[in-house]
Design a protein around this motif. Sequence first.
Motif, PDB file in Angstrom:
ATOM      1  N   UNK A  98       0.975  -1.349  -0.033  1.00  0.00           N
ATOM      2  CA  UNK A  98       0.152  -0.027   0.153  1.00  0.00           C
ATOM      3  C   UNK A  98       0.808   1.194   0.291  1.00  0.00           C
ATOM      4  N   UNK A  99       1.110   1.839  -0.924  1.00  0.00           N
ATOM      5  CA  UNK A  99       1.828   3.144  -1.338  1.00  0.00           C
ATOM      6  C   UNK A  99       1.493   4.348  -0.310  1.00  0.00           C
ATOM      7  N   UNK A 100       0.115   4.469   0.037  1.00  0.00           N
ATOM      8  CA  UNK A 100      -0.187   5.559   0.816  1.00  0.00           C
ATOM      9  C   UNK A 100      -0.466   6.542  -0.162  1.00  0.00           C
ATOM     10  N   UNK A 101      -0.145   6.693  -1.497  1.00  0.00           N
ATOM     11  CA  UNK A 101      -0.627   7.490  -2.573  1.00  0.00           C
ATOM     12  C   UNK A 101      -2.218   7.189  -3.005  1.00  0.00           C
ATOM     13  N   UNK A 102      -2.861   8.195  -3.262  1.00  0.00           N
ATOM     14  CA  UNK A 102      -4.058   7.919  -4.175  1.00  0.00           C
ATOM     15  C   UNK A 102      -3.976   8.616  -5.388  1.00  0.00           C
ATOM     16  N   UNK A 103      -4.672   7.711  -6.425  1.00  0.00           N
ATOM     17  CA  UNK A 103      -4.854   8.171  -7.694  1.00  0.00           C
ATOM     18  C   UNK A 103      -5.992   7.487  -8.610  1.00  0.00           C
ATOM     19  N   UNK A 104      -5.879   7.946  -9.731  1.00  0.00           N
ATOM     20  CA  UNK A 104      -6.468   7.421 -10.595  1.00  0.00           C
ATOM     21  C   UNK A 104      -5.970   6.997 -12.145  1.00  0.00           C
ATOM     22  N   UNK A 105      -6.467   5.912 -12.709  1.00  0.00           N
ATOM     23  CA  UNK A 105      -5.868   5.608 -14.053  1.00  0.00           C
ATOM     24  C   UNK A 105      -7.032   6.024 -15.189  1.00  0.00           C
ATOM     25  N   UNK A 106      -6.724   6.781 -16.181  1.00  0.00           N
ATOM     26  CA  UNK A 106      -7.587   7.256 -17.026  1.00  0.00           C
ATOM     27  C   UNK A 106      -7.800   6.004 -17.964  1.00  0.00           C
ATOM     28  N   UNK A 107      -8.671   6.208 -19.072  1.00  0.00           N
ATOM     29  CA  UNK A 107      -9.040   5.263 -20.056  1.00  0.00           C
ATOM     30  C   UNK A 107      -7.963   4.562 -20.804  1.00  0.00           C
ATOM     31  N   UNK A 161      -3.366  11.690  -7.029  1.00  0.00           N
ATOM     32  CA  UNK A 161      -4.347  12.952  -6.602  1.00  0.00           C
ATOM     33  C   UNK A 161      -3.716  13.340  -5.093  1.00  0.00           C
ATOM     34  N   UNK A 162      -2.854  12.669  -4.547  1.00  0.00           N
ATOM     35  CA  UNK A 162      -2.361  13.189  -3.279  1.00  0.00           C
ATOM     36  C   UNK A 162      -1.916  11.729  -2.460  1.00  0.00           C
ATOM     37  N   UNK A 163      -1.865  12.189  -1.109  1.00  0.00           N
ATOM     38  CA  UNK A 163      -1.494  11.154  -0.208  1.00  0.00           C
ATOM     39  C   UNK A 163      -2.448  10.544   0.484  1.00  0.00           C
ATOM     40  N   UNK A 164      -2.957   9.447   0.949  1.00  0.00           N
ATOM     41  CA  UNK A 164      -4.041   9.155   1.687  1.00  0.00           C
ATOM     42  C   UNK A 164      -4.165   9.994   2.950  1.00  0.00           C
ATOM     43  N   UNK A 165      -3.002  10.375   3.735  1.00  0.00           N
ATOM     44  CA  UNK A 165      -3.124  10.956   5.039  1.00  0.00           C
ATOM     45  C   UNK A 165      -3.333  12.523   4.428  1.00  0.00           C
ATOM     46  N   UNK A 166      -3.190  12.902   3.486  1.00  0.00           N
ATOM     47  CA  UNK A 166      -3.690  14.448   3.105  1.00  0.00           C
ATOM     48  C   UNK A 166      -5.127  14.262   2.749  1.00  0.00           C
ATOM     49  N   UNK A 167      -5.814  13.342   2.820  1.00  0.00           N
ATOM     50  CA  UNK A 167      -7.160  13.359   2.284  1.00  0.00           C
ATOM     51  C   UNK A 167      -8.065  14.195   3.374  1.00  0.00           C
ATOM     52  N   UNK A 168      -8.961  15.108   3.174  1.00  0.00           N
ATOM     53  CA  UNK A 168      -9.666  15.775   4.020  1.00  0.00           C
ATOM     54  C   UNK A 168     -10.933  15.271   4.090  1.00  0.00           C
ATOM     55  N   UNK A 169     -11.605  15.048   5.203  1.00  0.00           N
ATOM     56  CA  UNK A 169     -12.547  14.675   5.371  1.00  0.00           C
ATOM     57  C   UNK A 169     -13.666  15.770   6.043  1.00  0.00           C
ATOM     58  N   UNK A 170     -14.572  16.393   5.392  1.00  0.00           N
ATOM     59  CA  UNK A 170     -15.146  17.590   5.972  1.00  0.00           C
ATOM     60  C   UNK A 170     -16.681  17.282   5.898  1.00  0.00           C
ATOM     61  N   UNK A 171     -17.314  17.174   7.006  1.00  0.00           N
ATOM     62  CA  UNK A 171     -18.734  17.055   7.181  1.00  0.00           C
ATOM     63  C   UNK A 171     -19.091  15.689   6.519  1.00  0.00           C
TER      64      UNK A 171
END
Length: 502
Positions: free
Chosen positions: A380-389, A396-406
């Motif tokens: 688990x790299x801890x990075x967040x991302x997406x593959x395009x088609x 998209x960022x690091x999982x620890x940088x993910x913001x959870x708001x409301x």
Amino acid sequence: MNANLYALFASRFPKDRAACCIETADGALYSWDDVERASARIANLLASLGLPPAARIAVQVEKSAEALILYLATIRAGYVYLPLNTAYRAAEIDYFIDNAAPSVVVCAPENFGWTSQIAFKHGTAHVFTLGEARNGSLLARATPQSDHFETVQSQPDDLAAILYTSGTTGRSKGAMLSHRNLSSNALTLQKFWHWKTGDVLLHALPLFHVHGLFVACHGALLNGSKTIFLARFDAAEVIRHLPRATVFMGVPTFYVRLLADRAFTREACRTIRLFVSGSAPLLVDTFDGFTKRTGHVILERYGMSETTMLTSNPYTGERRGGTVGMPLPEVDARVVDALGQRCTSGEIGAIEVKGPNVFHGYWQMPEKTAEEFTADGFFRTGDVGRFDTDGYLSIVGRSKDLIITGGYNVYPKEIESVLDEMTGVQESAVIGVPHCDFGEAVTAVIVCRADAALSEATIIAELKARIANFKVPKRIYFVADLPRNTMGKVQKNVLREKFRDA
Ligand code: AMP
């Protein structure tokens, strides 16, 4: 066959051992023969110390040809190289020496007092010094040694290096890399990036990190290519040396600084066939601006200390700005959701990887290691991302940088991309700060262009027109610069701390 990484390099050294392997900025030349003999002397010195198997050789020295030779000598002698960022001070060095229990510590002559005190306290038997000007006790002790050394027989899984992660959350962890990890990645990159006879690498990266030490140096060593070694990055120096080089590797900050220099022109880059960027996200603006100025398309790749290189934009196909390309040959990379199911293209999730390049775990941290691997052996790299088609990966960022708001997930990169496109914005960083109502409040920190007249209200109004309300920052702060570490990564932990009570 000997799996020792040095044996692999030596098998690829050019036939003409008198040819130049390293040229330093002060004009010193080291032939392949010099490197072979100098590394033999240091390897003989290490071998004479009666060290235990897999002994760690911890090194905190300024960049020099001798520092690279010390790395090669360590590998050759079958020991484990442990490079340390030159910015680390006593408290940090105390932690690394305590944690890694190195048998040998090599430090800068001016740091001998405090470093040796820490090392001896933790039971390290030998402390040597190595200075930028080929001075210090390491070379003095190595000089009388024989310049012949039979490279130690290593198994593929024997450890070659431990790289401590930058530790922006919690304590830094030592990633254990084997000879096979390093050689497989070096061979893959040599082919994938079309290293050629006659290539010359211009090297301006630090030597204590995966980028400068492995990606850059391994490429040149494996290819039998000359390296022009600059002690540090300086835009004017790089521009001066570029016309004698064919390959240049940098962190995004290098490219931003080169573009800020008017002397950086198409003409200055005429001999270069490959510019590589990595270690931090390259802004699309920089990617486009670079092509406009030079005609070159920067090749962006993605990797980390634990895995060396994972993905790369193609050498011959389309290099897409804002993406890190596709998984390298032999690397399996997937993006999964919270349940561990593969995401479809376009969907954002956690990046997991597997391959011969993936490390053996964290030094002395079996539980942490177990946590970071899935049941089917993906890291688990801890990075967040997406593959395009088309199979290009975007980070998209690091999982620890993910913001959870409301209760909503907000990926900072998405908002940063919108902000960076706004007229007057040079760059931005989006963070979450504690909020009594929402849990976390989305907060943006912005660096404006010199002539821009931006206000918090206008930016928020523009964002409201473009993205969902819950993603719009509650507050916008303006700063002169974003805090960055030596590898060009924005230190979001520093920003979170600075604006936490705002
Ligand atoms: P390090 O172990 O210091 O090399 O840091 C590795 C981390 O840097 C990765 O996990 C990513 O978060 C980040 N990184 C490396 N290359 C890139 C890239 N091309 N784009 C975005 N982030 C990157």
